[in-house]
Enzyme design. Structure first.
Site: not given
Length: 281
Positions: A20, A51-52, A79-80, A163, A188, A190
């Site tokens: 991530d 995603e982040n 999800n983010h 995830h 997810h 981290h």
């Protein structure tokens, strides 16, 4: 799927997966270190979870373009991705960015990508999302059942990004997909886990591949903000952390003919490297 002559292994494919990417610190160290990692592992395929990337929530076009120029073949999300409106055009228009397959029908984006390497090997990358402590969406196990036959018609080299929040849910998916895919890579949370392994039927597995970003933080967030959230029990303005960036991930060596994983190497640099080799002979 994994019918293999144990005395004759050929055509090894190297898959590099970067965990991530969180904010500016994650993007910066990826830009600095990814070319060297590609060279070190002789990577044929590069996958990142992005995603982040945009300040902790989603990813936008400029960031995705930078990653593709570095040699990334697929960006997975999670999800983010839905928290950033700037990510929506990418989901509609960029087939190299994928989102979890078990979001309900009608959402934009592709849930898998099938492509050929420069050497002509067909590779599939799919993403699933857990439901424990996460948004309640469609069942990831049933989504895997539905999607995998489409991929298996094209290739035995299949990489799955799971995830999810709960370690048990990721482990269950690993066992469920053992022998059906080449690798199950968790994202997810981290924090890289120490269970990189090759499961009995030949699937490489790790519960979480870890974070790429500031380690002087709480999961990429400013420590002060994280303290206040937990002490006060109320929402605080998100602030990215910038110091002590590290890049986390795994490299997986796969037999491109059988789809069986031969070796998985977990790294979080400049901290440690762990090698796990499949003893098949």
């Amino acid at each position: 799927m994994y019918n293999i002559n144990k005395n004759k292994l050929t055509n090894t494919l190297s898959i590099l997966f970067i965990g991530d990417i969180v904010g500016n610190a994650g993007l910066k160290i990826t830009e600095e270190r990814l070319p060297e990692l590609i060279k070190r592992f002789s990577a044929d395929v590069v996958i990142v979870n992005g995603e982040n990337a945009d300040g902790g929530k989603g990813i936008i076009a400029d960031q995705a373009d930078m990653l593709f120029k570095l040699g990334v073949d697929v960006i997975t999300s999670g999800n983010h991705i839905w928290d950033n409106w700037g990510s929506k055009p990418l989901l509609y228009n960029e087939e190299r960015l994928i989102r979890p397959a078990n979001y309900p029908q009608g959402n934009p984006g592709m849930s898998y990508r099938i492509f050929e390497t420069k050497d002509g090997v067909t590779v599939a990358v799919m993403q699933l999302q857990g439901r424990i402590f996460m948004p309640i969406i469609d069942c990831p196990f049933k989504s895997a059942e539905k999607t995998l036959p489409k991929l298996q018609k094209r290739t035995d080299v299949i990489i799955v990004d799971v995830h999810a929040e709960a370690t048990a849910e990721k482990q269950a998916m690993g066992w469920y997909l053992d022998g059906k895919v080449s690798a199950v890579i968790g994202t997810h949370t981290h924090v890289q886990t120490s269970d990189a392994n090759i499961l009995p039927k030949g699937t490489a597995y790790i519960t979480d591949t870890g974070m790429t970003g500031s380690f002087d933080s709480v999961l990429g967030m400013s420590k002060d903000v994280a303290y206040k959230r937990m002490i006060l029990g109320t929402a605080q303005k998100y602030e990215q952390a910038e110091e002590d960036p590290k890049i986390s991930g795994v490299n997986i060596e796969i037999d491109s003919i059988t789809g069986q994983a031969l070796k998985i190497t977990a790294f979080c640099e400049p901290v440690f490297i762990t090698d796990i080799t499949n003893d098949i002979g």
